[in-house]
Design an enzyme around this catalytic site. Structure first.
Site, PDB file in Angstrom:
ATOM      1  N   GLU A 150       0.846  -1.203   0.000  1.00 47.53           N
ATOM      2  CA  GLU A 150       0.000   0.000   0.000  1.00 47.53           C
ATOM      3  C   GLU A 150       0.878   1.249   0.000  1.00 47.53           C
ATOM      4  O   GLU A 150       1.960   1.248   0.578  1.00 47.53           O
ATOM      5  CB  GLU A 150      -0.909  -0.053   1.239  1.00 47.53           C
ATOM      6  CG  GLU A 150      -1.849   1.100   1.429  1.00 47.53           C
ATOM      7  CD  GLU A 150      -2.902   1.263   0.335  1.00 47.53           C
ATOM      8  OE1 GLU A 150      -2.498   1.583  -0.800  1.00 47.53           O
ATOM      9  OE2 GLU A 150      -4.093   1.091   0.608  1.00 47.53           O
ATOM     10  N   ASP A 151       0.399   2.295  -0.637  1.00 47.04           N
ATOM     11  CA  ASP A 151       1.198   3.528  -0.665  1.00 47.04           C
ATOM     12  C   ASP A 151       1.188   4.221   0.695  1.00 47.04           C
ATOM     13  O   ASP A 151       2.224   4.553   1.238  1.00 47.04           O
ATOM     14  CB  ASP A 151       0.724   4.480  -1.786  1.00 47.04           C
ATOM     15  CG  ASP A 151      -0.775   4.785  -1.733  1.00 47.04           C
ATOM     16  OD1 ASP A 151      -1.497   4.209  -0.897  1.00 47.04           O
ATOM     17  OD2 ASP A 151      -1.225   5.620  -2.541  1.00 47.04           O
ATOM     18  N   ASP A 153      -3.544   6.150   6.208  1.00 47.30           N
ATOM     19  CA  ASP A 153      -3.892   7.419   6.840  1.00 47.30           C
ATOM     20  C   ASP A 153      -4.811   7.117   8.035  1.00 47.30           C
ATOM     21  O   ASP A 153      -4.341   6.883   9.138  1.00 47.30           O
ATOM     22  CB  ASP A 153      -4.554   8.292   5.757  1.00 47.30           C
ATOM     23  CG  ASP A 153      -4.846   9.711   6.210  1.00 47.30           C
ATOM     24  OD1 ASP A 153      -4.462  10.058   7.335  1.00 47.30           O
ATOM     25  OD2 ASP A 153      -5.444  10.471   5.447  1.00 47.30           O
ATOM     26  N   PHE A 206      -0.489  16.529   4.081  1.00 48.17           N
ATOM     27  CA  PHE A 206      -0.770  15.924   2.785  1.00 48.17           C
ATOM     28  C   PHE A 206       0.508  15.845   1.954  1.00 48.17           C
ATOM     29  O   PHE A 206       1.275  16.786   1.877  1.00 48.17           O
ATOM     30  CB  PHE A 206      -1.827  16.740   2.035  1.00 48.17           C
ATOM     31  CG  PHE A 206      -2.358  16.013   0.838  1.00 48.17           C
ATOM     32  CD1 PHE A 206      -3.318  15.022   0.975  1.00 48.17           C
ATOM     33  CD2 PHE A 206      -1.846  16.272  -0.428  1.00 48.17           C
ATOM     34  CE1 PHE A 206      -3.781  14.322  -0.125  1.00 48.17           C
ATOM     35  CE2 PHE A 206      -2.307  15.575  -1.538  1.00 48.17           C
ATOM     36  CZ  PHE A 206      -3.266  14.598  -1.387  1.00 48.17           C
ATOM     37  N   ARG A 225       1.875  11.945  -9.475  1.00 46.79           N
ATOM     38  CA  ARG A 225       2.330  10.568  -9.260  1.00 46.79           C
ATOM     39  C   ARG A 225       3.725  10.314  -9.847  1.00 46.79           C
ATOM     40  O   ARG A 225       4.450   9.429  -9.420  1.00 46.79           O
ATOM     41  CB  ARG A 225       1.357   9.575  -9.901  1.00 46.79           C
ATOM     42  CG  ARG A 225      -0.046   9.593  -9.287  1.00 46.79           C
ATOM     43  CD  ARG A 225      -0.828   8.366  -9.750  1.00 46.79           C
ATOM     44  NE  ARG A 225      -2.252   8.457  -9.479  1.00 46.79           N
ATOM     45  CZ  ARG A 225      -2.833   8.144  -8.317  1.00 46.79           C
ATOM     46  NH1 ARG A 225      -2.103   7.727  -7.310  1.00 46.79           N
ATOM     47  NH2 ARG A 225      -4.136   8.249  -8.166  1.00 46.79           N
TER      48      ARG A 225
HETATM   49  P1  IMP Z   1      -7.245   5.743   4.730  1.00 49.68           P
HETATM   50  O1  IMP Z   1      -8.394   4.822   4.460  1.00 49.68           O
HETATM   51  O2  IMP Z   1      -7.663   6.962   5.491  1.00 49.68           O
HETATM   52  O3  IMP Z   1      -6.073   5.052   5.389  1.00 49.68           O
HETATM   53  O4  IMP Z   1      -6.825   6.341   3.336  1.00 49.68           O
HETATM   54  C1  IMP Z   1      -5.887   5.814   2.554  1.00 49.68           C
HETATM   55  C2  IMP Z   1      -5.967   6.445   1.170  1.00 49.68           C
HETATM   56  O5  IMP Z   1      -6.129   7.863   1.218  1.00 49.68           O
HETATM   57  C3  IMP Z   1      -4.648   6.210   0.463  1.00 49.68           C
HETATM   58  O6  IMP Z   1      -4.658   4.999  -0.237  1.00 49.68           O
HETATM   59  C4  IMP Z   1      -4.540   7.429  -0.427  1.00 49.68           C
HETATM   60  O7  IMP Z   1      -5.189   7.167  -1.652  1.00 49.68           O
HETATM   61  C5  IMP Z   1      -5.268   8.509   0.289  1.00 49.68           C
HETATM   62  N1  IMP Z   1      -4.351   9.412   1.038  1.00 49.68           N
HETATM   63  C6  IMP Z   1      -4.259   9.567   2.369  1.00 49.68           C
HETATM   64  N2  IMP Z   1      -3.345  10.480   2.697  1.00 49.68           N
HETATM   65  C7  IMP Z   1      -2.826  10.922   1.541  1.00 49.68           C
HETATM   66  C8  IMP Z   1      -1.801  11.896   1.225  1.00 49.68           C
HETATM   67  O8  IMP Z   1      -1.180  12.548   2.082  1.00 49.68           O
HETATM   68  N3  IMP Z   1      -1.527  12.073  -0.100  1.00 49.68           N
HETATM   69  C9  IMP Z   1      -2.180  11.373  -1.083  1.00 49.68           C
HETATM   70  N4  IMP Z   1      -3.131  10.464  -0.831  1.00 49.68           N
HETATM   71  C10 IMP Z   1      -3.463  10.236   0.465  1.00 49.68           C
HETATM   72 MG    MG Z   2      -3.819   3.722  -1.798  1.00 51.10          MG
END
Ligand code: IMP
Ligand code: MG
Length: 178
Positions: A102-103, A106, A155, A168
């Site tokens: 996973e990238d 959050d 962010f 990207r």
């Molecule tokens: P989560 O479900 O809140 O953990 O969200 C994860 C998803 O939110 C990631 O896969 C990203 O697509 C997006 N995301 C969360 N933070 C960032 C950020 O700082 N930059 C870009 N995408 C983010």
């Molecule tokens: Mg993602």
């Protein structure tokens, strides 16, 4: 430090390419040592993880496979609300060691949902690898054995991650400037 402008925001380099490469290579080596004798299936979660997955996989030295999946959301009935579906999982993961790629984690809600969806396919175990984790935003309990960098709640873009579809392709990781 170098900055870039994407749409209405400007971003400054926060993790340079060289630092990312070194850390990703070290993580690949660690995963390889931990999973020696296994043949893990890496599941890269699109879109954001494609750059990380490409570098991580080339640092893995055990026999392995990779597949690309996506969490697709569609509007369910008013009672079920937003429903998410896992698409792209074409091989059986039953009895296998799966490593999610996973990238960024959050709130952790996406990852929690993915883990639940994967359980239906009866893997032997599922390990999480993430390029970035924002520990300050985590809303659920997650075991993340493989993380490259823990970052503050700002962010970020670059190295696969986007701001409204752009950024990207950036080689470094950049943090938004306020
Ligand atoms: P989560 O479900 O809140 O953990 O969200 C994860 C998803 O939110 C990631 O896969 C990203 O697509 C997006 N995301 C969360 N933070 C960032 C950020 O700082 N930059 C870009 N995408 C983010
Ligand atoms: Mg993602």
């Amino acid at each position: 430090m170098e900055t870039v402008k994407i749409k209405d925001r400007s971003f400054a380099v926060s993790i340079p390419e060289e630092t990312i490469k070194e850390r990703v290579a070290a993580l690949g080596a660690q995963i390889s040592a931990d999973l020696a004798g296994e043949q893990p299936l890496f599941l890269a979660v699109l879109n954001g993880s494609f750059v990380f997955a490409a570098d991580l996989l080339r640092s893995v030295s055990v026999p392995c496979e990779i597949s690309f999946v996506r969490m697709a959301s569609y509007q369910g009935t008013s009672s079920t609300g937003k429903v998410r579906q896992l698409i792209g999982l074409n091989e059986s993961i039953e009895g296998r060691t799966v490593v999610i790629v996973e990238d960024i984690i959050d709130s952790g809600l996406t990852m929690k949902e993915l883990l639940l969806l994967l359980e239906n396919y009866h893997p032997k175990r599922v390990l999480i690898s993430a390029l970035l984790v924002k520990p300050g935003n985590l809303k659920v309990d997650l075991d993340i054995p493989y993380c490259c960098f823990e970052i503050p709640n700002d962010f970020i873009v670059g190295y696969g991650l986007d701001y409204d579809g752009e950024g990207r392709n950036l080689r470094h990781i950049y943090t938004v400037e306020d």
